[in-house]
Design an enzyme around this catalytic site. Structure first.
Site, PDB file in Angstrom:
ATOM      1  N   ASP A 383       7.369   1.523   4.484  1.00 38.58           N
ATOM      2  CA  ASP A 383       6.598   2.635   3.927  1.00 38.58           C
ATOM      3  C   ASP A 383       5.430   2.916   4.863  1.00 38.58           C
ATOM      4  O   ASP A 383       4.719   1.997   5.268  1.00 38.58           O
ATOM      5  CB  ASP A 383       6.072   2.269   2.532  1.00 38.58           C
ATOM      6  CG  ASP A 383       5.135   3.327   1.979  1.00 38.58           C
ATOM      7  OD1 ASP A 383       5.614   4.430   1.664  1.00 38.58           O
ATOM      8  OD2 ASP A 383       3.918   3.052   1.859  1.00 38.58           O
ATOM      9  N   ASP A 385       1.848   4.749   5.393  1.00 34.97           N
ATOM     10  CA  ASP A 385       0.708   5.297   4.658  1.00 34.97           C
ATOM     11  C   ASP A 385      -0.334   5.752   5.675  1.00 34.97           C
ATOM     12  O   ASP A 385      -1.307   5.049   5.960  1.00 34.97           O
ATOM     13  CB  ASP A 385       0.146   4.238   3.710  1.00 34.97           C
ATOM     14  CG  ASP A 385      -0.888   4.804   2.758  1.00 34.97           C
ATOM     15  OD1 ASP A 385      -1.360   5.928   2.992  1.00 34.97           O
ATOM     16  OD2 ASP A 385      -1.233   4.120   1.783  1.00 34.97           O
ATOM     17  N   GLU A 387      -3.245   8.064   6.620  1.00 31.15           N
ATOM     18  CA  GLU A 387      -4.275   8.866   5.972  1.00 31.15           C
ATOM     19  C   GLU A 387      -5.293   9.379   6.996  1.00 31.15           C
ATOM     20  O   GLU A 387      -6.296   8.714   7.240  1.00 31.15           O
ATOM     21  CB  GLU A 387      -4.950   8.041   4.870  1.00 31.15           C
ATOM     22  CG  GLU A 387      -3.946   7.521   3.833  1.00 31.15           C
ATOM     23  CD  GLU A 387      -4.604   6.761   2.690  1.00 31.15           C
ATOM     24  OE1 GLU A 387      -5.818   6.954   2.453  1.00 31.15           O
ATOM     25  OE2 GLU A 387      -3.916   5.965   2.043  1.00 31.15           O
ATOM     26  N   TYR A 455      -4.203  11.204  -6.930  1.00 30.30           N
ATOM     27  CA  TYR A 455      -5.379  10.563  -7.529  1.00 30.30           C
ATOM     28  C   TYR A 455      -6.489  10.594  -6.489  1.00 30.30           C
ATOM     29  O   TYR A 455      -6.273  11.041  -5.355  1.00 30.30           O
ATOM     30  CB  TYR A 455      -5.082   9.133  -7.976  1.00 30.30           C
ATOM     31  CG  TYR A 455      -4.231   8.315  -7.022  1.00 30.30           C
ATOM     32  CD1 TYR A 455      -4.750   7.841  -5.818  1.00 30.30           C
ATOM     33  CD2 TYR A 455      -2.901   8.022  -7.314  1.00 30.30           C
ATOM     34  CE1 TYR A 455      -3.981   7.102  -4.945  1.00 30.30           C
ATOM     35  CE2 TYR A 455      -2.114   7.288  -6.444  1.00 30.30           C
ATOM     36  CZ  TYR A 455      -2.658   6.825  -5.259  1.00 30.30           C
ATOM     37  OH  TYR A 455      -1.897   6.089  -4.375  1.00 30.30           O
TER      38      TYR A 455
END
Length: 613
Positions: A383, A385, A387, A455
């Site tokens: 995965d 991630d 950012e 979120y």
């Protein structure tokens, strides 16, 4: 949009060991070799954290008479040295190092072995090894020969309820192969001279992991082969996750420290039977490469029987411990669970820009990390991630709108169709915002799904407010920023060509809050972030549900005003409504950040499972 504490100290903690020796100038005299005894000394680098490493020597009596003491000598290149040691007295004279047994581990019966270890600095390897003044390979004068190569990854056949036949291609060695150790779940279960072995006495319907290690005529062992996962026939299979839907949770590596949250908590809370996937967070990105972050937590931390998933304590000499071994045990108990190694996160995304300059090399490094033979059976994919691609998070990236697509394409090519490739992505649906900054639509062809981080839209980084739910499902009157909602993010990703079935809705198992608030409804002013257990402005759901119970709902998310504090967070009720919305949108399921924020009985995980149906 996820935050993590400062990485903990990663050095091995030594308990009950008597020696912690820094480099000395004196050279200890050598022991006299034991008459008619033969022995070997082999070395392995068991950990490497960049600025240092952990090494281990194993001394074995290969002769027919006992050895009463042992001394291992070796040379390190300039710049490499021992900084601490255990289970031996280690001294040096310049770059020449000497290790002597302690009072309790000097005697070795025929066939017996003992290991000692050390932490070191530098990057060199030992040379010119001597054991009790002779060769470390058991010969009289010749320095140690080369260890054998790794055998081929074993294949499995003739699988029954209680047995499996294993076969593997032979290892090679400059002086010949003596035999092979067969390892099941990391422990030796047999030593054979050929290249086949049938393991019997197994349990029906159970997952096992097998690998093989060769030993040469000098009794040196080589690297362990790749792992082969085997499930015996029969037995009762644990219930799968929600029908046709993904239910995924993040397990954070550092949670084993201050949070005291371990893999076994997934079992005791009942959560393990209600999820389909786990993302293990996080691997780091350094110099454009995937690297392990905290090796102590991941592969070395020892668990006692009461702390372990299967009630079996770790031993000091087993090849894999820590979270990875506990996750292996979890998969044996709950074979429906798939586990991905998550790379990056808020803190570690700064390295992706360099990685994007050579996607193929990055993918190769990630594959080597995830598919390391020591834990290849633990992970089912990767995965990412990041950012954020071509946008700003903790740092800003300028690698261009195609960088993310290129990176994910390279990962899919390397990991192939039989591994999962996923990504956690932004939910910023503002015009010209982060979703617009990268080609998420084009990259969707390479991923199994996206974890859309719906979120952290609003929080007390805006210390004076206005107060707002950090995970609004839909727009509402007075929202501080248009485009910061789950529904708008999902709609924008669909419009860019991402199939709904490849989108997972994100749920936070925590709240965000302000203090100095007098207004109960959203939109009030504040004086700063509310106090939190680990960080101001953020708190786990398991704390908030009693500390500041929800007394209102806005945009599908609960909020609470207690005293001068104002919090927003999801509850079982709001999660149920969000899961209904996700199903109506045709989404692939839901994911959450992260397990330790839930209650001891996993009530939020239960709400996701029930809501997805």
């Amino acid at each position: 949009m996820r935050f993590r504490p400062t990485p903990r100290v990663r050095h091995r903690l030594i308990a009950g060991l008597t020696t912690l020796v820094l480099p000395f100038a004196a050279l200890v005299g050598l022991s006299t070799p034991a008459a008619a005894a033969e022995a070997t000394a082999t070395y392995a680098k068991t950990q490497d954290w960049g600025s240092g490493f952990e090494g281990k020597w194993t001394v074995k009596n290969t002769g027919t008479t006992s050895i009463s003491s042992w001394t291992v000598e070796w040379d390190f290149p300039a710049g490499t040295k021992v900084t601490s040691a255990w289970d031996a007295t280690v001294t040096n004279s310049g770059d020449h190092w000497t290790a002597k047994n302690l009072g309790w581990n000097g005697t070795l019966a025929p066939g017996a072995s003992v290991s000692f270890g050390f932490n070191g600095s530098g990057s060199g390897s030992p040379a010119n090894c001597k054991l009790n003044g002779a060769s470390c390979d058991g010969g009289p004068t010749v320095p140690g020969d080369n260890p054998p190569s790794a055998p081929g990854t074993p294949t499995a056949s003739d699988i029954t309820d209680t047995s499996v036949k294993l076969s593997w291609s032979a290892a090679t060695d400059d002086k010949g192969i003596k035999n092979y150790d067969v390892l099941r779940d990391g422990s030796v279960v047999a030593t054979v001279t050929g290249t086949t072995y049938t393991n019997t006495g197994l349990t029906a319907g159970t997952d096992y992991s097998y690998s093989v290690q060769a030993r040469d005529t000098g009794n040196q062992t080589g690297p362990v082969s790749g792992a082969r996962a085997v499930r015996t026939t029969g037995g009762v299979v644990d219930p799968p996750g929600p029908a046709g839907k993904t239910s995924l949770g993040y397990f954070v590596e550092w949670g084993v420290y201050g949070r005291n949250y371990h893999v076994k908590n997934l079992v005791s809370s009942g959560s393990a039977s209600k999820i389909t996937h786990i993302n293990y967070a996080f691997a780091n990105v350094k110099n454009g490469q995937c690297t392990m972050d905290d090796s102590f937590a991941a592969i070395d931390k020892a668990y006692t029987a009461d702390q372990s998933v299967d009630g079996v304590a770790d031993t000091w000499d087993q090849p894999l411990r820590g979270n990875f071994n506990q996750l292996r045990k979890l998969k044996a108990k709950y074979p429906h669970i798939k586990i991905l190694y998550s790379v990056g996160g808020w803190t570690y995304s700064g390295g992706f820009g360099q990685a994007a300059q050579n996607p193929a090399a990055f993918a190769e490094s990630c594959y080597k990390l995830v598919e390391d033979p020591r834990w290849a059976d633990v992970f089912d994919g990767i995965d990412i991630d990041w950012e954020y691609p071509n946008a700003c998070g903790l740092t800003c990236d300028s690698s261009g709108p195609a960088a993310f697509k290129n990176l994910m394409s390279a990962l899919r090519t390397k990991f192939g169709p039989n591994n999962l490739v996923t990504a956690a992505i932004t939910a910023d649906a503002t015009a010209g915002g982060k979703i617009d900054a990268a080609d998420y639509g084009g990259a969707a062809a390479s991923v199994d799904w996206y974890n859309v981080m719906t979120y952290d839209f609003f929080g007390a980084w805006a210390k004076n407010g206005p107060t707002a739910p950090h995970s609004p499902l839909t727009p509402y009157a007075g929202i501080p920023q248009d485009g910061f909602t789950s529904s708008q993010a999902i709609a924008k990703l669909k419009a860019k060509g991402v199939p709904a079935s490849k989108l997972l809705l994100g749920i936070g198992f925590y709240g965000r809050g302000w203090t100095g608030v007098t207004q109960a409804a959203p939109g009030g002013t504040a004086t700063g972030p509310a106090a939190g257990t680990y960080e101001a402005g953020i708190e786990d759901y398991k704390v908030l549900k009693t500390k500041c119970p929800a007394n209102g709902t806005v945009a599908g998310t609960a909020y609470a005003h207690c005293g001068s504090d104002w919090w927003s967070y999801d509850t079982p009720a709001t999660i149920a409504s969000k899961m209904t919305w996700a199903k109506n949108q045709g989404l692939g399921g839901a994911f959450f950040w992260e397990f330790s924020g839930d209650t001891a009985n996993g009530e939020l995980v239960s709400a996701i499972r029930s809501g997805l149906g």
